[in-house]
Design an enzyme around this catalytic site. Structure first.
Site, PDB file in Angstrom:
ATOM      1  N   HIS A   1       1.920   1.570  -3.503  1.00  0.00           N
ATOM      2  CA  HIS A   1       0.761   1.999  -4.292  1.00  0.00           C
ATOM      3  C   HIS A   1       0.505   3.494  -4.129  1.00  0.00           C
ATOM      4  O   HIS A   1       0.187   4.199  -5.093  1.00  0.00           O
ATOM      5  CB  HIS A   1      -0.470   1.206  -3.850  1.00  0.00           C
ATOM      6  CG  HIS A   1      -1.727   1.592  -4.551  1.00  0.00           C
ATOM      7  ND1 HIS A   1      -2.715   2.338  -3.942  1.00  0.00           N
ATOM      8  CD2 HIS A   1      -2.170   1.356  -5.808  1.00  0.00           C
ATOM      9  CE1 HIS A   1      -3.708   2.534  -4.786  1.00  0.00           C
ATOM     10  NE2 HIS A   1      -3.404   1.943  -5.933  1.00  0.00           N
TER      11      HIS A   1
ATOM     12  N   ARG B   1       0.826  -1.204   0.000  1.00  0.00           N
ATOM     13  CA  ARG B   1       0.000   0.000   0.000  1.00  0.00           C
ATOM     14  C   ARG B   1       0.866   1.262   0.000  1.00  0.00           C
ATOM     15  O   ARG B   1       0.496   2.277  -0.598  1.00  0.00           O
ATOM     16  CB  ARG B   1      -0.960   0.014   1.190  1.00  0.00           C
ATOM     17  CG  ARG B   1      -2.148  -0.904   0.965  1.00  0.00           C
ATOM     18  CD  ARG B   1      -3.402  -0.460   1.699  1.00  0.00           C
ATOM     19  NE  ARG B   1      -4.566  -1.183   1.167  1.00  0.00           N
ATOM     20  CZ  ARG B   1      -5.312  -0.774   0.169  1.00  0.00           C
ATOM     21  NH1 ARG B   1      -5.042   0.372  -0.425  1.00  0.00           N
ATOM     22  NH2 ARG B   1      -6.332  -1.490  -0.252  1.00  0.00           N
TER      23      ARG B   1
END
Length: 211
Positions: free
Chosen positions: A45, A42
């Protein structure tokens, strides 16, 4: 040139992004720990920066300790309004928890002026004065981390978790290493200069999405 752009439905963008991240990590030979894999991915990302696969440091058992704290309704205290805004408050509320940020409070501004400190330092002092269990998510101010370190050493606070990911050049690296030196304090630290309020919020959300 437009013909070269891949057509992806909005609902598929995140899924496809994580597929690309997984593929590229494999190509790079990076093997992630299952416990912390989602958090690392994450962060990548959010930033499109694969260095987080190497720079993120997790103390032993920190993910389960953090999730247990959230389940008990322990609040998350941030050092910026941006960090507060980025955390999924609906998910947090499901566990009876909330996000707090004292940086804009008038008493914090007055305390900082009186003591000749930054607002980040004063906000950590205010958090300690609450006498509550807390998770700290610091993505901007290294002075907040330094003050947390001092408060812990003075026995005035015992954080359930410190997310130490401020970004910058002055005292950033050193403040993160101070947090890592605290043997009994659960922490997630982005070593080096990189980080930010978006990364702090991203890590909080990664924990929530595992719950």
């Amino acid at each position: 040139m437009l013909s070269e752009i891949e057509q992806v439905l909005p609902s598929e963008i995140e899924k496809r992004s994580f597929e690309i991240i997984t593929e590229e990590l494999k190509e790079m030979g990076k093997i992630l720990c299952p416990e912390t894999e989602l958090i690392v991915k994450r962060c990548i990302h959010t930033s499109a920066d694969f260095e987080y696969a190497d720079s993120l440091v997790f103390t032993e058992g920190v993910v389960e300790k953090a999730k247990d704290a959230i389940r008990r309704g322990v609040p998350i205290i941030t050092d910026t309004q941006m960090g507060k805004a980025g955390i999924n408050k609906k998910r947090l509320a499901e566990h009876g928890s909330e996000v707090l940020c004292f940086m804009s409070d008038e008493d914090v501004a007055e305390m900082a002026k009186k003591n000749g400190t930054t607002r980040a330092v004063a906000s950590m002092d205010k958090a300690a004065a609450l006498g509550r269990e807390a998770i700290f998510a610091v993505g901007n101010a290294p002075t907040a981390l330094v003050r947390l370190y001092e408060l812990i050493k003075e026995g005035k606070i015992n954080p359930e978790l410190i997310i130490a990911v401020p970004v910058g050049f002055v005292n950033v690296v050193q403040s993160k290493e101070l947090i890592l030196s605290l043997e009994d304090t659960p922490s997630i630290v982005a070593r080096g200069r990189k980080g930010g309020s978006n990364i702090a919020a991203c890590i909080c959300n990664a924990l929530l999405y595992q719950m």
